[in-house]
Design an enzyme around this catalytic site. Structure first.
Site, PDB file in Angstrom:
ATOM      1  N   HIS A  83      -9.842 -58.909 -57.350  1.00  0.00           N
ATOM      2  CA  HIS A  83      -9.256 -60.351 -58.120  1.00  0.00           C
ATOM      3  C   HIS A  83     -10.600 -61.279 -58.930  1.00  0.00           C
ATOM      4  CE1 HIS A  83      -6.754 -61.674 -54.701  1.00  0.00           C
ATOM      5  NE2 HIS A  83      -6.483 -60.360 -55.348  1.00  0.00           N
TER       6      HIS A  83
ATOM      7  N   GLU B 202     -12.521 -63.865 -59.363  1.00  0.00           N
ATOM      8  CA  GLU B 202     -13.025 -64.760 -58.522  1.00  0.00           C
ATOM      9  C   GLU B 202     -14.178 -63.612 -57.860  1.00  0.00           C
ATOM     10  OE1 GLU B 202      -9.146 -67.040 -58.135  1.00  0.00           O
ATOM     11  OE2 GLU B 202      -9.856 -64.614 -58.086  1.00  0.00           O
TER      12      GLU B 202
ATOM     13  N   CYS C 114      -7.205 -67.826 -53.736  1.00  0.00           N
ATOM     14  CA  CYS C 114      -6.294 -67.512 -52.961  1.00  0.00           C
ATOM     15  C   CYS C 114      -7.051 -67.800 -52.001  1.00  0.00           C
ATOM     16  CB  CYS C 114      -6.476 -65.741 -53.106  1.00  0.00           C
ATOM     17  SG  CYS C 114      -6.664 -64.878 -52.690  1.00  0.00           S
TER      18      CYS C 114
ATOM     19  N   CYS D 267     -10.208 -65.515 -51.567  1.00  0.00           N
ATOM     20  CA  CYS D 267     -11.160 -65.813 -52.593  1.00  0.00           C
ATOM     21  C   CYS D 267     -12.429 -66.869 -52.029  1.00  0.00           C
ATOM     22  CB  CYS D 267     -10.872 -65.566 -54.086  1.00  0.00           C
ATOM     23  SG  CYS D 267     -10.014 -64.099 -54.768  1.00  0.00           S
TER      24      CYS D 267
END
Length: 142
Positions: A46, A48, A76, A79
């Site tokens: 992801h 992040e 999410c 993260c």
């Protein structure tokens, strides 16, 4: 946030969900990320997480105290947990993630009173622009 949006556009051009993230410490960008789970075959890739990994390598420390992460989308749960573990001071995000949001929409991990670290949260920064990127991406796939 404008740099995070540019990274989100790069993710979109690569066929990934358009999410970008930038991590700043003492006024300097030390980490950048964009969604790449499809490209890398990695469910943890992801935006992040990529930004956190770059930043930790840049300062040679997994603790990123005093830093601010800018993300186009509400992180999410994975993260959000990583942000807490890294001791990020502040999170700024554009659009809420109503399906998987780990900061405001579904859970409140980043400022939970039961965890040992809480961060300042600012949401909605360039939110309409961030949401439009996602809406356009998913509309094109339907």
């Amino acid at each position: 946030m404008t740099e995070a949006i540019a990274l989100a556009r790069e993710a979109e051009a690569a066929g990934e969900v358009p999410v970008g993230a930038v991590l700043v410490l003492d006024g300097a960008v030390i980490g950048r990320g964009r969604n790449q789970p499809i490209t890398l075959g990695d469910p943890t890739a992801h935006a992040e997480i990529d930004a956190l990994r770059q930043a930790a390598a840049a300062v040679n420390n997994y603790r990123l105290e005093g830093s601010t992460l800018y993300s186009t989308l509400e992180p999410c749960v994975m993260c959000a947990g990583a942000l807490v573990h890294a001791r990020v001071r502040r999170l700024v995000f554009g659009a809420r993630d109503l399906r998987f949001g780990g900061v405001r929409s579904k859970f409140r991990l980043c400022d939970s009173e039961i965890l040992n670290h809480r961060m300042e949260i600012t949401e909605g920064v360039l939110g309409a622009d961030c949401a439009e990127l996602l809406e356009r991406f998913f509309r094109a796939r339907r």
